[in-house]
Design a protein around this motif. Structure first.
Motif, mmCIF file in Angstrom:
data_model
loop_
_atom_site.group_PDB
_atom_site.id
_atom_site.type_symbol
_atom_site.label_atom_id
_atom_site.label_comp_id
_atom_site.label_asym_id
_atom_site.label_seq_id
_atom_site.Cartn_x
_atom_site.Cartn_y
_atom_site.Cartn_z
ATOM 1 N N LEU A 147 0.843 -1.184 0.000
ATOM 2 C CA LEU A 147 0.000 0.000 0.000
ATOM 3 C C LEU A 147 0.879 1.235 0.000
ATOM 4 O O LEU A 147 1.982 1.229 0.537
ATOM 5 C CB LEU A 147 -0.932 0.000 1.229
ATOM 6 C CG LEU A 147 -1.917 -1.174 1.331
ATOM 7 C CD1 LEU A 147 -2.703 -1.067 2.627
ATOM 8 C CD2 LEU A 147 -2.867 -1.179 0.141
ATOM 9 N N GLY A 148 0.358 2.283 -0.582
ATOM 10 C CA GLY A 148 1.110 3.521 -0.603
ATOM 11 C C GLY A 148 1.679 3.838 -1.976
ATOM 12 O O GLY A 148 1.536 3.059 -2.935
ATOM 13 N N PRO A 149 2.369 4.923 -2.068
ATOM 14 C CA PRO A 149 2.872 5.339 -3.396
ATOM 15 C C PRO A 149 4.100 4.588 -3.846
ATOM 16 O O PRO A 149 4.322 4.413 -5.028
ATOM 17 C CB PRO A 149 3.167 6.826 -3.191
ATOM 18 C CG PRO A 149 3.484 6.938 -1.742
ATOM 19 C CD PRO A 149 2.615 5.941 -1.038
ATOM 20 N N HIS A 150 4.901 4.122 -2.932
ATOM 21 C CA HIS A 150 6.179 3.483 -3.294
ATOM 22 C C HIS A 150 6.042 1.978 -3.150
ATOM 23 O O HIS A 150 6.285 1.420 -2.076
ATOM 24 C CB HIS A 150 7.311 4.015 -2.421
ATOM 25 C CG HIS A 150 7.468 5.502 -2.506
ATOM 26 N ND1 HIS A 150 7.956 6.148 -3.622
ATOM 27 C CD2 HIS A 150 7.186 6.478 -1.603
ATOM 28 C CE1 HIS A 150 7.978 7.451 -3.410
ATOM 29 N NE2 HIS A 150 7.509 7.679 -2.188
ATOM 30 N N THR A 151 5.607 1.311 -4.202
ATOM 31 C CA THR A 151 5.492 -0.138 -4.218
ATOM 32 C C THR A 151 6.417 -0.696 -5.278
ATOM 33 O O THR A 151 6.871 0.012 -6.179
ATOM 34 C CB THR A 151 4.044 -0.568 -4.500
ATOM 35 O OG1 THR A 151 3.645 -0.001 -5.751
ATOM 36 C CG2 THR A 151 3.110 -0.093 -3.401
ATOM 37 N N ALA A 156 0.290 1.603 -7.809
ATOM 38 C CA ALA A 156 -0.132 2.381 -6.650
ATOM 39 C C ALA A 156 -1.359 3.206 -6.992
ATOM 40 O O ALA A 156 -1.454 3.783 -8.071
ATOM 41 C CB ALA A 156 1.004 3.284 -6.188
ATOM 42 N N SER A 157 -2.279 3.236 -6.043
ATOM 43 C CA SER A 157 -3.468 4.061 -6.218
ATOM 44 C C SER A 157 -3.122 5.514 -5.964
ATOM 45 O O SER A 157 -2.100 5.828 -5.346
ATOM 46 C CB SER A 157 -4.563 3.602 -5.253
ATOM 47 O OG SER A 157 -4.902 2.243 -5.495
ATOM 48 N N PRO A 158 -3.973 6.441 -6.457
ATOM 49 C CA PRO A 158 -3.694 7.861 -6.188
ATOM 50 C C PRO A 158 -3.706 8.167 -4.694
ATOM 51 O O PRO A 158 -4.567 7.698 -3.952
ATOM 52 C CB PRO A 158 -4.819 8.581 -6.917
ATOM 53 C CG PRO A 158 -5.341 7.602 -7.897
ATOM 54 C CD PRO A 158 -5.131 6.241 -7.328
ATOM 55 N N CYS A 159 -2.732 8.911 -4.228
ATOM 56 C CA CYS A 159 -2.603 9.249 -2.815
ATOM 57 C C CYS A 159 -2.793 10.758 -2.663
ATOM 58 O O CYS A 159 -2.274 11.545 -3.461
ATOM 59 C CB CYS A 159 -1.241 8.837 -2.263
ATOM 60 S SG CYS A 159 -0.948 7.068 -2.390
ATOM 61 N N TYR A 160 -3.532 11.120 -1.637
ATOM 62 C CA TYR A 160 -3.799 12.522 -1.350
ATOM 63 C C TYR A 160 -3.370 12.813 0.080
ATOM 64 O O TYR A 160 -3.496 11.965 0.963
ATOM 65 C CB TYR A 160 -5.281 12.859 -1.537
ATOM 66 C CG TYR A 160 -5.798 12.511 -2.921
ATOM 67 C CD1 TYR A 160 -5.594 13.375 -3.991
ATOM 68 C CD2 TYR A 160 -6.446 11.301 -3.165
ATOM 69 C CE1 TYR A 160 -6.072 13.067 -5.271
ATOM 70 C CE2 TYR A 160 -6.913 10.982 -4.428
ATOM 71 C CZ TYR A 160 -6.716 11.860 -5.475
ATOM 72 O OH TYR A 160 -7.164 11.546 -6.718
ATOM 73 N N SER A 161 -2.893 13.979 0.301
ATOM 74 C CA SER A 161 -2.499 14.423 1.636
ATOM 75 C C SER A 161 -3.247 15.705 1.979
ATOM 76 O O SER A 161 -3.641 16.470 1.100
ATOM 77 C CB SER A 161 -0.987 14.659 1.692
ATOM 78 O OG SER A 161 -0.607 15.652 0.757
#
Length: 201
Positions: A147-151, A156-161
């Motif tokens: 999970l997360g951006p660095h796989t 990786a699914s879009p990640c939002y902060s």
């Protein structure tokens, strides 16, 4: 052809051919030859000239015997011809060595390779495992994150902060840069009220 003088000229024997005898330029023009070494045409390449050398003078001391000496028929161009011959010589001395005999070898361990034998198992001690042969176990590896951006091997699914709130043109923005209530130290109660009694032991 001697004769009287004709004016200032007197007849004389002809020294060579005259031009009137030829219908072509003839001997009037002379071109240098292209053969030979002397009087060669300077506009043409001259081939190398060789001369025949005279006969070599006889040498007083000659190294070859010449035909006056008799050479034995056994002498050839590669040396003297000697027919094969046998020579009688003594027996060479040999050093005797003691070698092992047939009874010095043990063939008991070779029977299993020659004759058919049933499989035999033997119990031996466990070999000591060297430290260099110790391989890491399953818990020694770290699996990559899924999970997360660095796989590693998945998309990786879009990640939002969540970004902090901007203070630009906000009511909480302190444009005057004045200190707030918390910027002053707390004043003791005994300064502006009657101090309560204190007891010590």
């Amino acid at each position: 052809m001697e004769g009287p003088w004709v004016g200032t000229w007197r007849p004389h024997p002809r020294r060579g051919p005259i031009l009137a005898e030829f219908s072509t330029p003839g001997p009037k023009y002379w071109i240098p030859g292209t053969t030979g070494h002397a009087s060669h045409d300077p506009t043409r390449d001259k081939a190398p000239a060789y001369t025949f050398r005279g006969a070599k003078a006889p040498v007083a001391e000659n190294c070859s015997p010449g035909p006056r000496y008799f050479i034995h028929p056994s002498i050839t161009k590669i040396g003297k011809y000697v027919p094969p011959s046998a020579h009688l010589t003594g027996r060479p001395k040999t050093k005797s060595e003691v070698t092992p005999g047939p009874s010095d070898y043990s063939t008991d361990k070779a029977d299993k390779h020659v004759y058919f034998n049933a499989p035999v198992q033997s119990m031996v001690f466990r070999h000591k495992i060297a430290d260099a042969l110790q391989t890491p176990g399953p818990g020694a590896y770290t699996l990559p994150r899924l999970l997360g951006p660095h796989t590693v091997y998945t998309h990786a699914s879009p990640c939002y902060s969540m970004r902090f709130k901007s203070m630009y043109n906000s009511c909480f923005q302190d444009l005057a840069k004045t200190p707030g209530p918390a910027a002053f130290s707390k004043v003791e109660l005994d300064v502006y009220k009657k101090r309560a009694p204190k007891y010590t032991m």
